[in-house]
Design a protein around this motif. Structure first.
Motif, PDB file in Angstrom:
ATOM      1  N   GLY A  27       0.800  -1.218   0.000  1.00  0.00           N
ATOM      2  CA  GLY A  27       0.000   0.000   0.000  1.00  0.00           C
ATOM      3  C   GLY A  27       0.833   1.270   0.000  1.00  0.00           C
ATOM      4  O   GLY A  27       0.337   2.345   0.364  1.00  0.00           O
ATOM      5  N   THR A  28       2.091   1.176  -0.434  1.00  0.00           N
ATOM      6  CA  THR A  28       3.006   2.310  -0.321  1.00  0.00           C
ATOM      7  C   THR A  28       3.329   2.985  -1.661  1.00  0.00           C
ATOM      8  O   THR A  28       4.107   3.942  -1.688  1.00  0.00           O
ATOM      9  CB  THR A  28       4.326   1.863   0.341  1.00  0.00           C
ATOM     10  OG1 THR A  28       4.815   0.692  -0.333  1.00  0.00           O
ATOM     11  CG2 THR A  28       4.110   1.549   1.816  1.00  0.00           C
ATOM     12  N   SER A 233       9.029  -0.268  14.453  1.00  0.00           N
ATOM     13  CA  SER A 233       9.484   0.912  15.209  1.00  0.00           C
ATOM     14  C   SER A 233      10.674   1.576  14.528  1.00  0.00           C
ATOM     15  O   SER A 233      10.793   2.807  14.531  1.00  0.00           O
ATOM     16  CB  SER A 233       9.856   0.510  16.638  1.00  0.00           C
ATOM     17  OG  SER A 233       8.722   0.021  17.328  1.00  0.00           O
ATOM     18  N   ASP A 234      11.560   0.765  13.943  1.00  0.00           N
ATOM     19  CA  ASP A 234      12.710   1.312  13.220  1.00  0.00           C
ATOM     20  C   ASP A 234      12.244   2.110  11.995  1.00  0.00           C
ATOM     21  O   ASP A 234      12.773   3.184  11.706  1.00  0.00           O
ATOM     22  CB  ASP A 234      13.647   0.184  12.766  1.00  0.00           C
ATOM     23  CG  ASP A 234      14.308  -0.542  13.920  1.00  0.00           C
ATOM     24  OD1 ASP A 234      14.541   0.104  14.966  1.00  0.00           O
ATOM     25  OD2 ASP A 234      14.583  -1.743  13.782  1.00  0.00           O
ATOM     26  N   VAL A 235      11.273   1.557  11.271  1.00  0.00           N
ATOM     27  CA  VAL A 235      10.732   2.244  10.107  1.00  0.00           C
ATOM     28  C   VAL A 235      10.080   3.559  10.544  1.00  0.00           C
ATOM     29  O   VAL A 235      10.304   4.624   9.931  1.00  0.00           O
ATOM     30  CB  VAL A 235       9.702   1.365   9.363  1.00  0.00           C
ATOM     31  CG1 VAL A 235       9.077   2.123   8.201  1.00  0.00           C
ATOM     32  CG2 VAL A 235      10.356   0.082   8.861  1.00  0.00           C
ATOM     33  N   GLU A 236       9.287   3.502  11.593  1.00  0.00           N
ATOM     34  CA  GLU A 236       8.598   4.698  12.091  1.00  0.00           C
ATOM     35  C   GLU A 236       9.592   5.771  12.520  1.00  0.00           C
ATOM     36  O   GLU A 236       9.426   6.951  12.198  1.00  0.00           O
ATOM     37  CB  GLU A 236       7.686   4.308  13.263  1.00  0.00           C
ATOM     38  CG  GLU A 236       6.486   3.469  12.834  1.00  0.00           C
ATOM     39  CD  GLU A 236       5.796   2.798  14.008  1.00  0.00           C
ATOM     40  OE1 GLU A 236       4.608   2.447  13.859  1.00  0.00           O
ATOM     41  OE2 GLU A 236       6.441   2.606  15.072  1.00  0.00           O
ATOM     42  N   VAL A 266       3.579   0.698   8.794  1.00  0.00           N
ATOM     43  CA  VAL A 266       4.432   1.266   7.749  1.00  0.00           C
ATOM     44  C   VAL A 266       3.665   2.332   6.974  1.00  0.00           C
ATOM     45  O   VAL A 266       4.181   3.428   6.708  1.00  0.00           O
ATOM     46  CB  VAL A 266       4.953   0.161   6.805  1.00  0.00           C
ATOM     47  CG1 VAL A 266       5.659   0.770   5.596  1.00  0.00           C
ATOM     48  CG2 VAL A 266       5.902  -0.777   7.546  1.00  0.00           C
ATOM     49  N   GLU A 267       2.416   2.025   6.623  1.00  0.00           N
ATOM     50  CA  GLU A 267       1.586   3.000   5.906  1.00  0.00           C
ATOM     51  C   GLU A 267       1.389   4.269   6.724  1.00  0.00           C
ATOM     52  O   GLU A 267       1.474   5.381   6.194  1.00  0.00           O
ATOM     53  CB  GLU A 267       0.232   2.385   5.564  1.00  0.00           C
ATOM     54  CG  GLU A 267       0.261   1.374   4.430  1.00  0.00           C
ATOM     55  CD  GLU A 267      -1.131   0.906   4.074  1.00  0.00           C
ATOM     56  OE1 GLU A 267      -1.677   1.378   3.064  1.00  0.00           O
ATOM     57  OE2 GLU A 267      -1.682   0.067   4.819  1.00  0.00           O
ATOM     58  N   GLU A 268       1.116   4.129   8.005  1.00  0.00           N
ATOM     59  CA  GLU A 268       0.882   5.283   8.867  1.00  0.00           C
ATOM     60  C   GLU A 268       2.146   6.142   8.994  1.00  0.00           C
ATOM     61  O   GLU A 268       2.080   7.382   9.025  1.00  0.00           O
ATOM     62  CB  GLU A 268       0.418   4.834  10.253  1.00  0.00           C
ATOM     63  CG  GLU A 268       0.073   5.970  11.209  1.00  0.00           C
ATOM     64  CD  GLU A 268      -1.001   6.904  10.672  1.00  0.00           C
ATOM     65  OE1 GLU A 268      -0.936   8.106  10.987  1.00  0.00           O
ATOM     66  OE2 GLU A 268      -1.905   6.446   9.954  1.00  0.00           O
ATOM     67  N   ALA A 269       3.308   5.484   9.038  1.00  0.00           N
ATOM     68  CA  ALA A 269       4.573   6.231   9.116  1.00  0.00           C
ATOM     69  C   ALA A 269       4.782   7.052   7.851  1.00  0.00           C
ATOM     70  O   ALA A 269       5.202   8.214   7.907  1.00  0.00           O
ATOM     71  CB  ALA A 269       5.732   5.269   9.340  1.00  0.00           C
ATOM     72  N   PHE A 270       4.470   6.484   6.705  1.00  0.00           N
ATOM     73  CA  PHE A 270       4.579   7.223   5.446  1.00  0.00           C
ATOM     74  C   PHE A 270       3.560   8.357   5.393  1.00  0.00           C
ATOM     75  O   PHE A 270       3.854   9.458   4.904  1.00  0.00           O
ATOM     76  CB  PHE A 270       4.378   6.290   4.253  1.00  0.00           C
ATOM     77  CG  PHE A 270       5.648   5.681   3.740  1.00  0.00           C
ATOM     78  CD1 PHE A 270       6.607   6.459   3.107  1.00  0.00           C
ATOM     79  CD2 PHE A 270       5.884   4.321   3.868  1.00  0.00           C
ATOM     80  CE1 PHE A 270       7.783   5.903   2.629  1.00  0.00           C
ATOM     81  CE2 PHE A 270       7.062   3.751   3.395  1.00  0.00           C
ATOM     82  CZ  PHE A 270       8.017   4.545   2.764  1.00  0.00           C
TER      83      PHE A 270
END
Length: 282
Positions: A27-28, A233-236, A266-270
């Motif tokens: 979804g990115t 967490s690392d991605v965020e 991951v989607e929310e971080a983006f």
């Protein structure tokens, strides 16, 4: 991998179920496009390469030039589910600029990057490392690409081989065409439906650029995040305050449960980094 038309074609051609980490939809894609619009405003056109129209997300706007495999790959080689084979024909995209940047769908602009970062004095920039051993499928394809690029230029290969950075690739269309035509028969002989160790990949073009004097050794500002060793967490944390201009967030073999837990984070971080729609979205 969510497209039923593609799924049926895969089962009819290959049989069985596809390997999730090669085709899974995180979804990115919209954030890749938002990143280009926000951090690479010099980009005029985005070409989205897909197997067919059914692969195009409903939210994609007319600003995106959709390119089907049949537009660039000879009919007798289709269908193909091997990204390294598809990469051999990108230079044939109608309307492709002389300077173009190739993104896999797991690579993202996350901070400003300029055209001068990617090109200098008419040459394409890329970081390279040297390697002796090729144990994994990826490294074997990297070695095959090095060998084929040297062959295209009439150069002998040594014991070691070079590996470009695993990030988006600044390329020169005319140089890619020149490289392809120099070893066209070899390339056609290596095109397979699924990935094989002897396949060259896009590194063939990057290596050819370097060996022919059309490329320069200069590392791009990038961060590689493998979901095999990095957590959500690392991605965020990285996307909250990117320390590099480009990022590759690399999918790996994982359970459906792990994917379902990671995907929304991951989607929310983006979404936190790139909240606004781009011209590439309806």
């Amino acid at each position: 991998m969510n497209d039923p038309v593609w799924q049926e074609q895969y089962r009819r051609t290959v049989g069985g179920d596809p390997l999730a980490k090669r085709y899974r939809d995180w979804g990115t894609l919209k954030y890749l496009l938002r990143g280009i619009a926000t951090f690479m405003p010099f980009v005029r056109t985005v070409h989205l390469v897909v197997s067919g129209k059914s692969q195009v997300p409903s939210w994609v706007s007319g600003e995106v030039h959709v390119v089907e495999h049949a537009d660039i790959i000879p009919e007798d080689l289709l269908p193909v589910f091997n990204s390294t084979a598809i990469e051999m024909f990108l230079w044939r995209i109608p309307g492709l600029a002389e300077r173009f940047v190739y993104f896999n769908d797991d690579m993202f602009p996350v901070a400003p990057i300029s055209e001068d970062d990617l090109y200098s004095d008419g040459k394409a920039a890329m970081g390279y490392s040297r390697h002796l051993f090729a144990a994994s499928l990826y490294k074997k394809q990297t070695k095959a690409s090095d060998r084929l690029a040297r062959k295209a230029l009439g150069k002998c290969h040594g014991v070691s081989f070079v590996r470009p950075q695993h990030i988006c690739s600044p390329m020169l269309r005319s140089v890619s065409e020149e490289a392809f035509k120099a070893v066209e028969k070899d390339i056609f002989a290596t095109v397979t439906t699924l990935r094989e160790p002897f396949n060259p990949n896009q590194y063939f073009f990057l290596d050819y650029q370097l060996f022919s004097g059309h490329g320069i050794r200069r590392r791009l500002s990038s961060k590689h995040i493998s979901l095999a060793v990095n957590s959500a967490s690392d991605v965020e944390a990285f996307l909250h305050a990117p320390s590099r201009s480009l990022a590759c967030i690399n999918d790996v073999t994982m359970s459906d449960e792990s994917f379902a837990a990671l995907k929304p984070r991951v989607e929310e971080a983006f979404r936190g980094l790139l909240p606004d729609k781009s011209r590439f979205e309806l």
